[in-house]
Design a protein around this motif. Structure first.
Motif, PDB file in Angstrom:
ATOM      1  N   GLY A 160     -70.981  -4.344   2.994  1.00 16.53           N
ATOM      2  CA  GLY A 160     -69.958  -4.330   1.949  1.00 16.53           C
ATOM      3  C   GLY A 160     -70.400  -3.719   0.638  1.00 16.53           C
ATOM      4  N   SER A 161     -71.668  -3.336   0.532  1.00 12.72           N
ATOM      5  CA  SER A 161     -72.134  -2.724  -0.709  1.00 12.72           C
ATOM      6  C   SER A 161     -71.765  -1.240  -0.736  1.00 12.72           C
ATOM      7  CB  SER A 161     -73.641  -2.888  -0.858  1.00 12.72           C
ATOM      8  OG  SER A 161     -74.329  -2.169   0.154  1.00 12.72           O
ATOM      9  N   VAL A 162     -71.691  -0.701  -1.935  1.00 14.00           N
ATOM     10  CA  VAL A 162     -71.352   0.704  -2.134  1.00 14.00           C
ATOM     11  C   VAL A 162     -72.407   1.319  -3.041  1.00 14.00           C
ATOM     12  CG1 VAL A 162     -69.584   2.337  -2.881  1.00 14.00           C
ATOM     13  CG2 VAL A 162     -68.902   0.068  -2.038  1.00 14.00           C
ATOM     14  N   THR A 163     -73.045   2.380  -2.592  1.00 14.10           N
ATOM     15  CA  THR A 163     -73.989   3.110  -3.432  1.00 14.10           C
ATOM     16  C   THR A 163     -73.467   4.534  -3.632  1.00 14.10           C
ATOM     17  OG1 THR A 163     -75.318   3.749  -1.509  1.00 14.10           O
ATOM     18  CG2 THR A 163     -75.980   1.753  -2.698  1.00 14.10           C
ATOM     19  N   VAL A 164     -73.670   5.042  -4.835  1.00 17.11           N
ATOM     20  CA  VAL A 164     -73.064   6.321  -5.207  1.00 17.11           C
ATOM     21  C   VAL A 164     -74.054   7.156  -6.009  1.00 17.11           C
ATOM     22  CG1 VAL A 164     -71.100   7.419  -6.355  1.00 17.11           C
ATOM     23  CG2 VAL A 164     -70.843   5.109  -5.434  1.00 17.11           C
ATOM     24  N   HIS A 165     -74.071   8.449  -5.733  1.00 16.06           N
ATOM     25  CA  HIS A 165     -74.749   9.415  -6.602  1.00 16.06           C
ATOM     26  C   HIS A 165     -73.713  10.408  -7.083  1.00 16.06           C
ATOM     27  CE1 HIS A 165     -77.878  11.956  -8.300  1.00 16.06           C
ATOM     28  NE2 HIS A 165     -77.203  12.987  -7.815  1.00 16.06           N
ATOM     29  N   ALA A 197     -75.351   4.587  -8.795  1.00 21.28           N
ATOM     30  CA  ALA A 197     -74.681   3.306  -8.982  1.00 21.28           C
ATOM     31  C   ALA A 197     -74.688   2.514  -7.688  1.00 21.28           C
ATOM     32  CB  ALA A 197     -73.244   3.522  -9.448  1.00 21.28           C
ATOM     33  N   ARG A 198     -74.607   1.193  -7.840  1.00 20.71           N
ATOM     34  CA  ARG A 198     -74.498   0.305  -6.686  1.00 20.71           C
ATOM     35  C   ARG A 198     -73.522  -0.817  -7.039  1.00 20.71           C
ATOM     36  NH1 ARG A 198     -77.238  -1.301  -2.038  1.00 20.71           N
ATOM     37  NH2 ARG A 198     -77.065  -3.529  -1.548  1.00 20.71           N
ATOM     38  N   TYR A 199     -72.615  -1.125  -6.101  1.00 20.25           N
ATOM     39  CA  TYR A 199     -71.617  -2.160  -6.306  1.00 20.25           C
ATOM     40  C   TYR A 199     -71.646  -3.149  -5.138  1.00 20.25           C
ATOM     41  CZ  TYR A 199     -69.552   1.248  -9.533  1.00 20.25           C
ATOM     42  OH  TYR A 199     -69.352   2.148 -10.546  1.00 20.25           O
ATOM     43  N   THR A 200     -71.428  -4.425  -5.441  1.00 25.03           N
ATOM     44  CA  THR A 200     -71.051  -5.408  -4.443  1.00 25.03           C
ATOM     45  C   THR A 200     -69.731  -6.018  -4.886  1.00 25.03           C
ATOM     46  OG1 THR A 200     -72.314  -7.185  -5.524  1.00 25.03           O
ATOM     47  CG2 THR A 200     -73.441  -5.907  -3.822  1.00 25.03           C
ATOM     48  N   GLU A 260     -74.557  -1.936 -10.876  1.00 26.38           N
ATOM     49  CA  GLU A 260     -75.726  -1.434 -11.595  1.00 26.38           C
ATOM     50  C   GLU A 260     -75.646   0.083 -11.618  1.00 26.38           C
ATOM     51  OE1 GLU A 260     -80.625  -1.724 -11.535  1.00 26.38           O
ATOM     52  OE2 GLU A 260     -79.404  -2.992 -10.230  1.00 26.38           O
ATOM     53  N   ILE A 261     -75.783   0.658 -12.800  1.00 26.91           N
ATOM     54  CA  ILE A 261     -75.667   2.105 -12.967  1.00 26.91           C
ATOM     55  C   ILE A 261     -76.838   2.586 -13.803  1.00 26.91           C
ATOM     56  CG2 ILE A 261     -74.208   3.986 -13.789  1.00 26.91           C
ATOM     57  CD1 ILE A 261     -71.838   1.983 -13.575  1.00 26.91           C
ATOM     58  N   ALA A 310     -67.335  -0.068 -16.276  1.00 22.15           N
ATOM     59  CA  ALA A 310     -68.582   0.367 -16.900  1.00 22.15           C
ATOM     60  C   ALA A 310     -68.300   1.394 -17.995  1.00 22.15           C
ATOM     61  CB  ALA A 310     -69.511   0.962 -15.854  1.00 22.15           C
ATOM     62  N   LEU A 311     -69.171   1.428 -18.987  1.00 21.53           N
ATOM     63  CA  LEU A 311     -69.029   2.413 -20.056  1.00 21.53           C
ATOM     64  C   LEU A 311     -69.327   3.821 -19.561  1.00 21.53           C
ATOM     65  CD1 LEU A 311     -70.508   0.857 -23.318  1.00 21.53           C
ATOM     66  CD2 LEU A 311     -68.170   1.643 -22.930  1.00 21.53           C
ATOM     67  N   ASP A 312     -70.392   3.967 -18.795  1.00 28.11           N
ATOM     68  CA  ASP A 312     -70.773   5.269 -18.229  1.00 28.11           C
ATOM     69  C   ASP A 312     -70.877   5.085 -16.729  1.00 28.11           C
ATOM     70  OD1 ASP A 312     -71.384   7.224 -20.485  1.00 28.11           O
ATOM     71  OD2 ASP A 312     -72.522   5.466 -21.117  1.00 28.11           O
ATOM     72  N   SER A 313     -69.821   5.441 -16.029  1.00 28.94           N
ATOM     73  CA  SER A 313     -69.763   5.132 -14.609  1.00 28.94           C
ATOM     74  C   SER A 313     -69.669   6.380 -13.766  1.00 28.94           C
ATOM     75  CB  SER A 313     -68.566   4.238 -14.317  1.00 28.94           C
ATOM     76  OG  SER A 313     -68.499   3.943 -12.935  1.00 28.94           O
ATOM     77  N   VAL A 314     -69.891   6.184 -12.485  1.00 26.85           N
ATOM     78  CA  VAL A 314     -69.596   7.218 -11.505  1.00 26.85           C
ATOM     79  C   VAL A 314     -68.102   7.210 -11.242  1.00 26.85           C
ATOM     80  CG1 VAL A 314     -71.856   7.064 -10.435  1.00 26.85           C
ATOM     81  CG2 VAL A 314     -70.012   5.587  -9.629  1.00 26.85           C
ATOM     82  N   PRO A 315     -67.525   8.333 -10.833  1.00 29.73           N
ATOM     83  CA  PRO A 315     -66.091   8.354 -10.551  1.00 29.73           C
ATOM     84  C   PRO A 315     -65.661   7.395  -9.448  1.00 29.73           C
ATOM     85  CG  PRO A 315     -66.926  10.572 -10.799  1.00 29.73           C
ATOM     86  CD  PRO A 315     -68.123   9.676 -10.760  1.00 29.73           C
ATOM     87  N   GLU A 316     -66.561   7.083  -8.529  1.00 27.45           N
ATOM     88  CA  GLU A 316     -66.189   6.211  -7.414  1.00 27.45           C
ATOM     89  C   GLU A 316     -65.630   4.874  -7.886  1.00 27.45           C
ATOM     90  OE1 GLU A 316     -65.620   5.631  -3.386  1.00 27.45           O
ATOM     91  OE2 GLU A 316     -66.265   7.411  -4.499  1.00 27.45           O
ATOM     92  N   GLU A 317     -65.955   4.492  -9.101  1.00 22.11           N
ATOM     93  CA  GLU A 317     -65.425   3.234  -9.619  1.00 22.11           C
ATOM     94  C   GLU A 317     -63.903   3.240  -9.628  1.00 22.11           C
ATOM     95  OE1 GLU A 317     -66.027   1.188 -13.832  1.00 22.11           O
ATOM     96  OE2 GLU A 317     -67.812   1.136 -12.585  1.00 22.11           O
ATOM     97  N   SER A 318     -63.324   4.410  -9.761  1.00 23.10           N
ATOM     98  CA  SER A 318     -61.861   4.508  -9.764  1.00 23.10           C
ATOM     99  C   SER A 318     -61.257   4.101  -8.436  1.00 23.10           C
ATOM    100  CB  SER A 318     -61.419   5.929 -10.098  1.00 23.10           C
ATOM    101  OG  SER A 318     -61.686   6.238 -11.431  1.00 23.10           O
ATOM    102  N   ILE A 319     -61.888   4.505  -7.319  1.00 24.85           N
ATOM    103  CA  ILE A 319     -61.306   4.151  -6.034  1.00 24.85           C
ATOM    104  C   ILE A 319     -61.466   2.663  -5.773  1.00 24.85           C
ATOM    105  CG2 ILE A 319     -63.361   4.678  -4.688  1.00 24.85           C
ATOM    106  CD1 ILE A 319     -59.641   4.922  -3.694  1.00 24.85           C
TER     107      ILE A 319
END
Length: 672
Positions: free
Chosen positions: A51-56, A70-73, A84-85, A127-136
């Protein structure tokens, strides 16, 4: 130029690459980042079986651009329990941001904020400075949320709405495409395309886009569908907020400012017919037909509509320009077709916007090329570019950029002048501002290039962000009383060179500090949506700074302002441009001119008649006199004494139509 990705929380939430479902076996999905249709970077998202998501995510915008991991749970409702970003933000400043939520505490920390609250706070942390994946992730959480609504952490709230479903064909494949819109975070809906499984398909704009790898050829079709949906909404808004003048209009009891003489005439009336001023005189003295409309100004300050001479018109910008009293803009780089469509909508009344003067945009090819589709690396390409501009027939100016070969400037200047166009731009790398002027440039964009004339450029690549950082680090050393400065000013005067300093652009760049916003939006912060206020307060939009360079950057900015003021007092012609966010931008630019020692009356002249004169339109625009086009604004105050009264525009007349500034601002969520 201020790219979309450098601006606000809009970057985090909207300028987005959007990918796969959360609870699946590990899946890797890539998206291509495009700037003006050219590949500029990518995003890679990995959805693990736990269920975790990691993004570059990274892209290159003329040497600028983020590089983030970035990494999301996620909780069962799709909102983050942890994120965490780390990496670098757009201007290469450090990003280190964490968010944690459990039953005992909710906390977050970044370079600008540190907060902790008891218990598990509901909502979606942005997040203040995030990867775009946060939108989805946000989109999916909203789709399953009651009423498609969520609270945002730390501030704000957002809804999502489905707008359109369509079948997209790419490379022989069919793909269901669904257009969604975020509402509540920004001044207008922010669109994204998902497939039927809520997987990312595309984020589209004419300037900067992101599209699922393999679907690049379908982006134009998605863009056309999106533009159609957007234009329908915009047309309805324009019909509501535009007031057409179908008969004569008499504006009575106004204090009328003449920027040429600097005088204010008391208790005046202006008679407007067919979009032009036909008479001006003491109230009660004009001959008016019985069916004329009347507008009682009640002593408000009347002046010509403002000109913003450095913009890149985007969504909603037209309405915001008019709301701020700007009735004419000069667009110095844009997508030709999308801007043409926008101008057509402005003129027809299908959208709300100012008059637009256009410039063709040329650069050379390099890793730092500007966002243009027109390149010239040799004389044949330069001639072809100018010939195409002539055929297009819509450009009054040519703008060149930093990667152009210096030896091509004289040819481009000659060809532009032969076609009756002006030449302006960035000073190309390897060329001094003095050489740029001597080669035929009529105008220099941006005050940093003025400062660079007096620095050692042998180790500065002005195609890159060094054109900003070198001025911040070394600009304080420039001696404004030196012969070099005097000689440069004399050269500018002799050639009649115009300066477009855009000092507002550099204010937050040089003065923002993490956790301490610069002064740019001190007076207007409360008028923005809460998500924007948070982003402003974070102060993370500036250049990287240390304890040793903090004061240096502040002094360099002050020196830049002083140089602009000195040039004005020395007889060099200025025009007022912003190249920044539209809301309240030109008012701040002109306020900064007064900080540079330019009297308010002179600042108003720069932004009205003087700009019209530079563009050879001063016989029709820039004054309130018989025969002139009726572009004028009514202000509750007197900006000849207090320049910040430009923030108190009440009524805007653009020729044959008028607008209530308060209603325009409220239509996009700005407080009056």
């Amino acid at each position: 130029m201020r790219p979309i990705a450098a601006r606000f929380v809009l970057t985090t939430l909207v300028l987005a690459g959007l990918c796969a479902p959360v609870h699946a076996a590990e899946r890797v999905e890539r998206s291509t980042a495009l700037i003006m249709g050219k590949p500029a970077g990518y995003q890679e998202a990995r959805y693990a079986d736990d269920g975790s998501v990691t993004v570059h995510y990274e892209y290159n915008d003329r040497g600028r651009g983020p590089k983030l991991d970035a990494r999301y749970t996620l909780a069962p409702d799709g909102t983050p329990n942890q994120s965490e970003i780390n990496g670098l933000a757009y201007f290469k400043t450090k990003v280190a941001e964490t968010y944690r939520r459990d039953t005992k505490q909710t906390s977050w920390r970044n370079e600008s904020e540190q907060e902790a609250h008891d218990g598990a706070l509901p909502g979606f942390y942005v997040a203040l400075d995030s990867v775009p994946e946060e939108s989805i992730l946000l989109a999916r959480a909203l789709i399953q949320a009651p009423d498609h609504h969520l609270t945002l952490l730390p501030v704000g709230d957002v809804r999502i709405r489905k707008l359109k479903e369509a079948s997209l064909k790419v490379g022989g494949r069919k793909q269901q495409a669904v257009l969604w819109a975020f509402e509540g975070m920004d001044l207008s809906p922010s669109y994204l395309w998902l497939d039927h499984e809520h997987r990312f398909l595309a984020y589209y704009s004419s300037w900067q886009s992101l599209v699922r790898e393999g679907f690049e050829d379908g982006l134009a079709q998605l863009g056309a569908w999106q533009d159609q949906v957007s234009s329908e909404s915009i047309t309805k808004r324009a019909q509501t907020l535009s007031h057409w003048l179908k008969q004569d209009l008499l504006v009575e009891h106004a204090r009328v400012f003449d920027p040429v003489t600097g005088t204010v005439a008391e208790d005046q009336s202006l008679l407007i017919r067919d979009g032009r001023i036909v008479d001006v005189g003491k109230s009660g003295s004009l001959m008016v037909s019985d069916d004329a409309q009347r507008l009682d100004a009640k002593g408000q300050f009347a002046m010509p509509g403002l000109w913003d001479m450095h913009v890149h018109v985007g969504d909603n910008d037209g309405l915001l320009h008019l709301a701020g009293g700007v009735t004419t803009v000069r667009d110095l780089a844009n997508d030709r077709d999308s801007l043409s469509a926008r101008i057509k909508a402005y003129e027809s009344g299908q959208d709300i916007g100012p008059r637009v003067i256009r410039a063709g945009f040329i650069d050379g090819r390099s890793p730092y090329s500007g966002p243009t589709k027109v390149f010239a690396d040799n004389e044949d390409e330069a001639r072809a570019a100018l010939l195409q501009f002539k055929k297009d027939g819509v450009f009054e100016q040519v703008k060149v950029y930093s990667s152009l070969k210096p030896e091509l400037v004289p040819l481009i200047a000659k060809l532009a002048h032969e076609q009756g166009m002006r030449l302006s731009g960035h000073v190309p790398d390897g060329m001094s501002p003095e050489q740029f002027v001597e080669a035929g440039a009529d105008e220099i964009q941006h005050a940093n290039f003025l400062m660079l004339n007096f620095l050692d450029r042998s180790k500065i690549d002005t195609r890159t962000p060094q054109r900003f950082s070198a001025v911040a680090d070394q600009g304080n050393s420039v001696d404004l009383n030196s012969p070099a400065v005097a000689n440069f000013i004399n050269l500018l005067r002799q050639h009649g060179t115009v300066l477009d300093p855009t000092v507002m652009t550099f204010e937050d760049m040089f003065l923002d500090r993490p956790g301490r916003m610069g002064p740019t939006y001190d007076e207007t912060l409360h008028r923005f949506p809460s998500t924007w206020q948070r982003s402003f307060r974070a102060g993370n939009g500036g250049l990287a700074v240390t304890k040793d360079t903090d004061l240096v950057h502040r002094r360099s900015y002050r020196k830049m302002l002083d140089l602009v003021g000195l040039m004005h007092r020395s007889g060099v012609t200025l025009v007022a441009g912003t190249d920044a966010l539209v809301p309240f931008g030109l008012a701040r630019e002109l306020e900064l001119y007064t900080h540079a020692g330019i009297p308010p009356k002179d600042a108003l002249k720069i932004a009205t008649w003087q700009s019209a004169q530079v563009m050879k339109r001063d016989r029709d625009y820039g004054r309130l006199a018989p025969g002139y086009v009726a572009d004028l604004i009514l202000i509750d105050g007197d900006p000849t004494h207090l320049i910040t009264d430009l923030l108190r525009v009440r009524t805007v007349i653009r020729g044959d139509r008028w607008f209530d500034a308060k209603a325009l601002h409220e239509a996009v969520g700005l407080k009056p």
